[in-house]
Design a protein around this motif. Structure first.
Motif, mmCIF file in Angstrom:
data_model
loop_
_atom_site.group_PDB
_atom_site.id
_atom_site.type_symbol
_atom_site.label_atom_id
_atom_site.label_comp_id
_atom_site.label_asym_id
_atom_site.label_seq_id
_atom_site.Cartn_x
_atom_site.Cartn_y
_atom_site.Cartn_z
ATOM 1 N N ARG A 222 -35.070 -31.540 -112.542
ATOM 2 C CA ARG A 222 -35.441 -32.511 -113.575
ATOM 3 C C ARG A 222 -34.461 -32.359 -114.746
ATOM 4 O O ARG A 222 -33.959 -31.260 -114.993
ATOM 5 N N LEU B 61 -28.647 -41.914 -115.701
ATOM 6 C CA LEU B 61 -29.650 -41.544 -114.710
ATOM 7 C C LEU B 61 -29.316 -42.120 -113.334
ATOM 8 O O LEU B 61 -29.635 -41.503 -112.310
ATOM 9 N N ARG B 62 -28.686 -43.269 -113.297
ATOM 10 C CA ARG B 62 -28.221 -43.787 -112.009
ATOM 11 C C ARG B 62 -27.173 -42.853 -111.410
ATOM 12 O O ARG B 62 -27.164 -42.589 -110.201
ATOM 13 N N SER C 60 -28.838 -39.437 -110.431
ATOM 14 C CA SER C 60 -29.829 -39.552 -109.356
ATOM 15 C C SER C 60 -29.261 -39.149 -107.996
ATOM 16 O O SER C 60 -30.026 -38.843 -107.076
ATOM 17 N N GLY D 299 -30.620 -36.004 -106.770
ATOM 18 C CA GLY D 299 -32.034 -35.952 -106.463
ATOM 19 C C GLY D 299 -32.834 -35.445 -107.650
ATOM 20 O O GLY D 299 -32.935 -34.234 -107.859
ATOM 21 N N LEU D 300 -33.370 -36.353 -108.456
ATOM 22 C CA LEU D 300 -34.095 -35.971 -109.661
ATOM 23 C C LEU D 300 -35.598 -36.122 -109.464
ATOM 24 O O LEU D 300 -36.073 -37.162 -109.016
ATOM 25 N N GLU D 301 -36.318 -35.097 -109.814
ATOM 26 C CA GLU D 301 -37.778 -35.175 -109.802
ATOM 27 C C GLU D 301 -38.249 -36.148 -110.879
ATOM 28 O O GLU D 301 -39.133 -36.968 -110.651
ATOM 29 N N TYR D 302 -37.649 -36.050 -112.059
ATOM 30 C CA TYR D 302 -37.898 -36.996 -113.155
ATOM 31 C C TYR D 302 -36.898 -36.744 -114.270
ATOM 32 O O TYR D 302 -36.179 -35.738 -114.268
ATOM 33 N N ALA D 303 -36.846 -37.671 -115.232
ATOM 34 C CA ALA D 303 -36.017 -37.532 -116.424
ATOM 35 C C ALA D 303 -36.932 -37.481 -117.638
ATOM 36 O O ALA D 303 -37.753 -38.366 -117.844
ATOM 37 N N LEU E 175 -34.807 -48.980 -114.281
ATOM 38 C CA LEU E 175 -34.618 -48.072 -113.143
ATOM 39 C C LEU E 175 -35.536 -48.390 -111.963
ATOM 40 O O LEU E 175 -35.325 -47.898 -110.856
ATOM 41 N N THR F 234 -36.688 -45.722 -109.423
ATOM 42 C CA THR F 234 -35.730 -44.852 -108.737
ATOM 43 C C THR F 234 -35.676 -43.469 -109.372
ATOM 44 O O THR F 234 -35.335 -42.485 -108.706
ATOM 45 N N VAL F 235 -35.972 -43.394 -110.669
ATOM 46 C CA VAL F 235 -36.107 -42.117 -111.369
ATOM 47 C C VAL F 235 -37.371 -42.207 -112.211
ATOM 48 O O VAL F 235 -37.522 -43.129 -113.015
#
Length: 324
Positions: A137, A153-154, A157, A160-164, A181, A184-185
């Motif tokens: 993250r 964030l694109r 990503s 592989g992001l759990e979240y931002a 987004l 996607t995130v």
């Protein structure tokens, strides 16, 4: 709010300490906090130095809750904890992660002032290279605008992001990033909850997929539990660069939440070169057992802040107490 203890009683047991950091974190190289012991345990009063008295008073309410009321009943005895990587160079990432045990989730600081997106990508990439199976993250602390956040964030990503966490500053901006987004995130709100006049505004605006909650800035564990329940969103419990005493309040919050779908950001004592509890409250095997934390007299003396800093904190305590 419970009945406040007498101010003289709080002042009499107050200790001000300065804890050096292993690496600079949030611009801080030594963390100053005040701790005191009440009849129910130890509490920590540690708003960052730049916070005004109105905001800091909530931190005091949390500390007094811990020391004089105690924490609510828990529903779990073990809490998963993420590792934290400050805005360091990629070459420093292995050493930072080595301070954490059995890492399964990593929060990485991005959007640091004076740094570029390519530096962020290199740092995130270094973590992914070392930990190919870990959840990752990122936390921007509101450092981007909407366009920058969407672009960044694109790009990130791909790791592989759990979240931002808090990619932009305002609730309206969070909502715009979340729409752009399209899932996607996932977007987590931190400052938009703990620093907002209305901590539930972000949920009503549909601006986040989950909340990051911290006991001290929200006024204590019980108030944080109320906010999570009213918001109706999944929650991640995090810390505010606390000593083990402060971390214990976050651990109490995580232990009392009805559901805990994410690893918690309670591992920042591992970033410090000193602490006031022995043993320190650090993650073992990727998590923490819920337990009482007691400040050690010898460590309190060893880490004591200079007299002028102690007086600064005592005056701050008096002002914030008056606001409660």
């Amino acid at each position: 709010m419970f009945s406040l203890p007498p101010l003289d009683e709080v002042l009499a047991g107050a200790h001000v300490v300065s804890l050096p950091m292993r690496v600079k974190f949030r611009g801080v190289q030594a963390r100053e906090v005040m701790v005191f012991k009440g009849p129910a345990g130890w509490g920590e009063f540690g708003p960052f130095l730049e916070y005004d008295d109105d905001e800091s008073a909530k931190w005091l309410a949390s500390a007094l809750e811990a020391g004089w009321l105690g924490q609510p009943a828990r529903v779990r005895d073990w809490v998963p904890v993420n590792a934290t990587v400050p805005a360091v160079a990629p070459a420093q990432v292995p050493a930072v992660l080595a301070a954490f045990d059995a890492v399964h989730t990593v929060k990485i600081k991005v959007a640091e002032a004076g740094q570029s997106l390519s530096e962020d990508a290199a740092r995130v990439g270094a973590v992914r290279h070392l930990l190919p199976e870990a959840k990752i993250r990122v936390d921007a602390n509101g450092g981007w605008d909407v366009e920058q956040a969407v672009s960044a964030l694109r790009m990130l990503s791909v790791f592989g992001l759990e979240y931002a966490e808090q990619p932009v500053a305002s609730i309206a901006e969070l909502a715009a990033v979340r729409v752009a987004l399209r899932g996607t995130v996932l977007i987590a709100a931190d400052e938009s909850v703990r620093k907002a006049t209305d901590p539930l505004a972000v949920a009503r605006a549909g601006a986040a997929d989950l909340l990051v909650v911290k006991a001290a800035p929200l006024g204590g564990v019980r108030r944080a539990l109320e906010i999570v329940a009213e918001a109706g969103l999944p929650a991640v419990v995090s810390s505010a660069l606390d000593s083990s005493v402060g971390i214990s309040a976050g651990l109490a919050l995580a232990a009392a939440l009805p559901e805990l779908p994410y690893a918690c950001g309670l591992g920042t004592v591992s970033l410090m070169a000193a602490d006031i509890a022995d043993p320190s409250l650090v993650a073992v095997a990727g998590g923490m057992e819920v337990r009482e934390v007691v400040a050690d007299p010898g460590l309190l003396a060893q880490c004591a802040a200079p007299a002028d800093r102690r007086e600064w904190w005592l005056q701050r305590l008096r002002r914030c107490y008056a606001l409660l």
